[in-house]
Design a protein around this motif. Structure first.
Motif, short mmCIF file in Angstrom:
data_model
loop_
_atom_site.label_atom_id
_atom_site.label_comp_id
_atom_site.label_asym_id
_atom_site.label_seq_id
_atom_site.Cartn_x
_atom_site.Cartn_y
_atom_site.Cartn_z
N LYS A 9 41.76 -3.96 -27.11
CA LYS A 9 40.71 -4.48 -27.97
C LYS A 9 41.26 -4.75 -29.37
CE LYS A 9 37.42 -3.75 -24.85
NZ LYS A 9 36.62 -4.85 -24.24
N ASP A 11 39.75 -4.72 -32.18
CA ASP A 11 39.24 -3.80 -33.18
C ASP A 11 40.04 -2.50 -33.25
OD1 ASP A 11 37.28 -5.57 -33.94
OD2 ASP A 11 35.74 -4.72 -32.63
N THR A 12 40.85 -2.25 -32.23
CA THR A 12 41.75 -1.10 -32.26
C THR A 12 42.84 -1.29 -33.30
OG1 THR A 12 41.38 -0.76 -29.90
CG2 THR A 12 43.29 0.34 -30.87
N PRO A 15 41.00 -3.60 -39.01
CA PRO A 15 39.75 -3.29 -39.70
C PRO A 15 38.94 -4.57 -39.86
CG PRO A 15 41.58 -3.30 -41.24
CD PRO A 15 42.17 -3.45 -39.88
N ALA A 16 37.68 -4.45 -40.13
CA ALA A 16 36.78 -5.61 -40.16
C ALA A 16 37.21 -6.66 -41.17
CB ALA A 16 35.35 -5.14 -40.44
N HIS A 21 46.79 -9.15 -36.91
CA HIS A 21 47.70 -8.01 -36.89
C HIS A 21 49.09 -8.55 -36.62
CE1 HIS A 21 49.18 -3.94 -36.14
NE2 HIS A 21 49.76 -4.39 -35.03
N ARG A 94 41.76 -12.76 -33.75
CA ARG A 94 40.47 -12.77 -33.05
C ARG A 94 40.16 -14.12 -32.40
NH1 ARG A 94 39.30 -9.50 -37.65
NH2 ARG A 94 38.62 -7.41 -37.05
#
Length: 288
Positions: A9, A11-12, A15-16, A21, A94
């Motif tokens: 995932k 979100d792992t 951060p929002a 990444h 994302r």
């Protein structure tokens, strides 16, 4: 040995407030390998060594310069080939970032890169200046603010500037043209200018020019000059050769012409490029 499939995932990792990444990772040689899919898009480049890649039921070996566009539904796993010191550069982002790019640039991106409809993700092999540019572009993500604007700019750059025009050619491009385009990356060929590519194609000049413009969007001269200037940029940032010698090594006898083409492609002079890309501690050793 590969562990049962997992779903990673985004979100792992994020951060929002962050849009991507990035990691520069040395891959392990020993199992277990985690076979996984994910809810995000992923782009990875083999920087060094060799990599075993399990992808959608297929096992392949990736060598340095291999750039792979992984889609959320792809199931894959990576492991270093023994005694090769495999390292990858990896970017994850994302789905909504990809959706935005596809909506805005649909005609250019649909069916390609992250949006390929084939059973296996798109993967291309970069070498020489292409690989250097890709590595440099990816490493800038390490220290950049991880904003939406930054990842979108990076992705567009990778999909339009870093990749060679050969990979943007349509599937109907004749084999002889693809072969000639690849041959043009060889210094022995591109030093001859457009004529080197035409000889490699084994077709008449008029025919090569027509098909080159049709499938690559460039004339043979423009295509080869871009390769020559990319090679010059790599030499400027990585060698101590005088600029005049670099121009000759790339096949430019007219130094003014070389300077003009370099500025058109990189927005600066060869000297300015060298000053910007050399480490301060070593710049004084270079005859700029």
């Amino acid at each position: 040995m590969r562990l049962p499939q997992k779903v990673f995932k985004i979100d792992t990792y994020l951060p929002a407030e962050e849009a991507y990444h990035f990691v520069r990772k040395d891959l392990p040689e020993t199992p277990p390998v985690i076979e996984h899919s994910h809810d995000f898009y992923e782009l990875f480049l083999v920087e060094q060594g060799s990599v075993h890649h399990w992808i959608n039921g297929l096992e392949e070996r990736l060598e340095p310069g291999q750039l792979t566009f992984v889609r959320p539904f792809d199931c894959h796993a990576l492991q270093a080939a023994p005694n090769t010191g495999a390292r990858i550069l990896n970017v994850m982002f994302r789905r909504d970032s990809a959706d935005h790019l596809l909506e805005r640039y649909h005609s250019e991106l649909v069916g390609r890169f992250f949006w390929s409809q084939s059973d296996f993700p798109m993967s291309v092999r970069l070498a020489g200046p292409q690989k250097e540019r890709a590595v440099n572009a990816m490493l800038t993500l390490q220290s950049s603010h991880r904003s939406l604007a930054r990842i979108e700019h990076f992705l567009l750059s990778m999909m339009t500037h870093v990749l060679d025009a050969t990979h943007r050619a349509q599937d109907q491009a004749p084999f002889w043209l693809i072969k000639a385009a690849h041959a043009a990356r060889d210094q022995r060929v591109f030093r001859q200018g457009a004529q080197g590519m035409i000889v490699a194609a084994g077709r008449s000049q008029a025919h090569v020019c027509r098909e080159c413009r049709r499938h690559l969007g460039l004339s043979p001269t423009q295509y080869v000059n871009r390769i020559r200037i990319q090679h010059a940029a790599m030499m400027l940032s990585g060698t101590a050769q005088p600029i005049s010698n670099i121009a000759l090594d790339c096949g430019f006898e007219n130094l003014s012409y070389f300077h003009r083409l370099f500025r058109e492609q990189y927005g600066t002079t060869p000297r300015g490029y060298r000053q910007r890309h050399m480490k301060p501690s070593t710049l004084e050793d270079y005859p700029i």
